[in-house]
Design a protein around this motif. Structure first.
Motif, PDB file in Angstrom:
ATOM      1  N   GLU A  90      96.949  29.022 -64.325  1.00 12.83           N
ATOM      2  CA  GLU A  90      96.855  28.557 -65.702  1.00 12.83           C
ATOM      3  C   GLU A  90      98.238  28.656 -66.323  1.00 12.83           C
ATOM      4  N   SER A  91      98.566  27.722 -67.186  1.00 11.67           N
ATOM      5  CA  SER A  91      99.787  27.823 -67.975  1.00 11.67           C
ATOM      6  C   SER A  91      99.450  28.451 -69.311  1.00 11.67           C
ATOM      7  N   VAL A  92     100.220  29.438 -69.717  1.00  7.43           N
ATOM      8  CA  VAL A  92      99.988  30.056 -71.022  1.00  7.43           C
ATOM      9  C   VAL A  92     100.275  29.073 -72.151  1.00  7.43           C
ATOM     10  N   TRP A  93     100.944  27.974 -71.830  1.00  9.08           N
ATOM     11  CA  TRP A  93     101.228  26.948 -72.837  1.00  9.08           C
ATOM     12  C   TRP A  93     100.015  26.047 -73.071  1.00  9.08           C
ATOM     13  N   ASP A  94      98.982  26.194 -72.229  1.00  4.54           N
ATOM     14  CA  ASP A  94      97.728  25.494 -72.455  1.00  4.54           C
ATOM     15  C   ASP A  94      96.721  26.370 -73.203  1.00  4.54           C
ATOM     16  N   TYR A  95      97.053  27.638 -73.414  1.00  4.60           N
ATOM     17  CA  TYR A  95      96.181  28.524 -74.182  1.00  4.60           C
ATOM     18  C   TYR A  95      96.236  28.102 -75.658  1.00  4.60           C
ATOM     19  N   PRO A  96      95.162  28.377 -76.408  1.00  2.98           N
ATOM     20  CA  PRO A  96      95.100  27.919 -77.806  1.00  2.98           C
ATOM     21  C   PRO A  96      95.874  28.805 -78.776  1.00  2.98           C
ATOM     22  N   ARG A  97      96.092  28.265 -79.932  1.00  4.12           N
ATOM     23  CA  ARG A  97      96.617  28.993 -81.084  1.00  4.12           C
ATOM     24  C   ARG A  97      95.840  28.473 -82.276  1.00  4.12           C
ATOM     25  N   PRO A  98      95.072  29.258 -82.993  1.00  9.01           N
ATOM     26  CA  PRO A  98      94.968  30.700 -82.862  1.00  9.01           C
ATOM     27  C   PRO A  98      94.294  31.127 -81.552  1.00  9.01           C
ATOM     28  N   ALA A  99      94.450  32.425 -81.289  1.00  6.92           N
ATOM     29  CA  ALA A  99      93.940  33.023 -80.056  1.00  6.92           C
ATOM     30  C   ALA A  99      92.412  32.934 -79.976  1.00  6.92           C
ATOM     31  N   CYS A 158      96.296  42.265 -86.973  1.00  8.53           N
ATOM     32  CA  CYS A 158      96.581  40.949 -86.408  1.00  8.53           C
ATOM     33  C   CYS A 158      95.894  39.917 -87.292  1.00  8.53           C
ATOM     34  N   GLU A 159      96.605  38.863 -87.633  1.00 10.48           N
ATOM     35  CA  GLU A 159      96.027  37.849 -88.509  1.00 10.48           C
ATOM     36  C   GLU A 159      94.772  37.214 -87.917  1.00 10.48           C
ATOM     37  N   TRP A 160      94.629  37.203 -86.593  1.00  7.68           N
ATOM     38  CA  TRP A 160      93.469  36.577 -85.963  1.00  7.68           C
ATOM     39  C   TRP A 160      92.429  37.587 -85.509  1.00  7.68           C
ATOM     40  N   LYS A 161      92.883  38.722 -84.991  1.00  6.65           N
ATOM     41  CA  LYS A 161      91.929  39.664 -84.398  1.00  6.65           C
ATOM     42  C   LYS A 161      91.457  40.740 -85.357  1.00  6.65           C
ATOM     43  N   GLY A 162      92.249  41.088 -86.358  1.00  2.00           N
ATOM     44  CA  GLY A 162      91.834  42.107 -87.317  1.00  2.00           C
ATOM     45  C   GLY A 162      92.641  43.380 -87.223  1.00  2.00           C
ATOM     46  N   PRO A 170      85.560  38.091 -87.672  1.00  2.00           N
ATOM     47  CA  PRO A 170      84.313  37.590 -87.067  1.00  2.00           C
ATOM     48  C   PRO A 170      84.477  36.928 -85.695  1.00  2.00           C
ATOM     49  N   PRO A 171      85.509  36.091 -85.454  1.00  2.00           N
ATOM     50  CA  PRO A 171      85.602  35.497 -84.111  1.00  2.00           C
ATOM     51  C   PRO A 171      85.866  36.518 -82.997  1.00  2.00           C
ATOM     52  N   PHE A 172      86.354  37.707 -83.366  1.00  2.00           N
ATOM     53  CA  PHE A 172      86.675  38.733 -82.373  1.00  2.00           C
ATOM     54  C   PHE A 172      85.753  39.951 -82.481  1.00  2.00           C
ATOM     55  N   ALA A 173      84.605  39.782 -83.102  1.00  2.00           N
ATOM     56  CA  ALA A 173      83.671  40.894 -83.286  1.00  2.00           C
ATOM     57  C   ALA A 173      83.275  41.542 -81.959  1.00  2.00           C
ATOM     58  N   SER A 233     102.333  62.690 -71.063  1.00  2.00           N
ATOM     59  CA  SER A 233     101.842  62.183 -72.347  1.00  2.00           C
ATOM     60  C   SER A 233     102.573  60.898 -72.693  1.00  2.00           C
ATOM     61  N   LEU A 234     101.808  59.887 -73.044  1.00  2.00           N
ATOM     62  CA  LEU A 234     102.354  58.571 -73.385  1.00  2.00           C
ATOM     63  C   LEU A 234     101.908  58.216 -74.802  1.00  2.00           C
ATOM     64  N   PRO A 235     102.853  58.085 -75.739  1.00  2.00           N
ATOM     65  CA  PRO A 235     102.476  57.805 -77.129  1.00  2.00           C
ATOM     66  C   PRO A 235     102.114  56.336 -77.358  1.00  2.00           C
ATOM     67  N   GLN A 236     100.995  56.143 -78.044  1.00  2.00           N
ATOM     68  CA  GLN A 236     100.567  54.835 -78.536  1.00  2.00           C
ATOM     69  C   GLN A 236     100.591  53.743 -77.467  1.00  2.00           C
ATOM     70  N   VAL A 237      99.956  54.011 -76.338  1.00  2.00           N
ATOM     71  CA  VAL A 237      99.938  53.056 -75.225  1.00  2.00           C
ATOM     72  C   VAL A 237      98.582  52.359 -75.063  1.00  2.00           C
ATOM     73  N   ALA A 238      97.636  52.677 -75.937  1.00  2.00           N
ATOM     74  CA  ALA A 238      96.330  52.026 -75.915  1.00  2.00           C
ATOM     75  C   ALA A 238      95.951  51.705 -77.352  1.00  2.00           C
ATOM     76  N   TRP A 239      95.086  50.708 -77.518  1.00  2.00           N
ATOM     77  CA  TRP A 239      94.621  50.352 -78.851  1.00  2.00           C
ATOM     78  C   TRP A 239      93.222  49.761 -78.766  1.00  2.00           C
ATOM     79  N   GLN A 240      92.562  49.741 -79.926  1.00  3.02           N
ATOM     80  CA  GLN A 240      91.242  49.127 -80.025  1.00  3.02           C
ATOM     81  C   GLN A 240      91.076  48.560 -81.430  1.00  3.02           C
ATOM     82  N   TYR A 241      90.332  47.467 -81.516  1.00  3.93           N
ATOM     83  CA  TYR A 241      90.050  46.861 -82.814  1.00  3.93           C
ATOM     84  C   TYR A 241      88.865  47.578 -83.440  1.00  3.93           C
TER      85      TYR A 241
END
Length: 172
Positions: free
Chosen positions: A21-30, A87-91, A117-120, A104-112
């Motif tokens: 897949e080309s990342v240039w074929d991925y949509p915007r917004p995500a 994130c403007e799209w994900k929240g 709503p589109p990323f609920a 110990s690794l600082p701030q290497v994981a995240w969660q919404y």
């Protein structure tokens, strides 16, 4: 006199070969989509996360970012921090430190925690920066981390770029 950062022009996409897949074929917004490929995150010899029920976020010029359901993550190695971003799209998301043994690794994981709503369906799923980990895998293939200090994409042989994140790509 004001100094503005210089941006390189939009790059020429690499044509995908069969099975890529080309990342240039991925949509915007995500957007996000489910994946049943085995996703694994390993730190200091411990498998922090492993699932066949992941989700991947696709956005123009970015390799996919993989999200893992909370039940498939070892929570004893994660500690929530006060750091949050939006994130403007994900929240809104929060970040986690990862500690495994003496590493110990600082701030290497995240969660919404407050997705739009589109990323609920990403609510409380975990994503990890691949670079600081021992290894991260998609479908048994070791990933290459996306360049830069901000984006969390994972590069595999199935995606082609060029990818946003490195020097000169901010304006893409």
């Amino acid at each position: 006199m004001l100094n503005f950062p210089q941006f390189s022009s939009k790059p020429q996409p690499i044509p995908p070969q069969p099975g890529q897949e080309s990342v240039w074929d991925y949509p915007r917004p995500a957007i996000w989509q489910p994946t049943d490929q085995l996703i694994q995150v390993i730190c200091n010899g411990v498998t922090l996360a492993e699932t066949h029920q992941g989700k991947r976020v696709l956005e123009t010029s970015h390799p996919p970012t993989y999200y893992i359901p909370p039940e498939d993550v070892q929570p004893e190695y994660l500690e929530a921090t006060a750091h949050q971003t939006r994130c403007e799209w994900k929240g809104r998301c929060r970040y986690f430190n990862v500690t495994v043994g003496d590493r110990s690794l600082p701030q290497v994981a995240w969660q919404y925690i407050d997705p739009t709503p589109p990323f609920a369906d990403l609510l409380n799923h975990f994503a990890f920066y691949a670079g600081p980990m021992d290894a991260c895998y998609v479908g048994g293939e070791r990933v290459t981390p996306q360049d830069g200090q901000f984006y969390g994409g994972w590069i595999t042989a199935s995606v082609v770029g060029p990818f946003k994140g490195g020097p000169g790509t901010m304006g893409w």
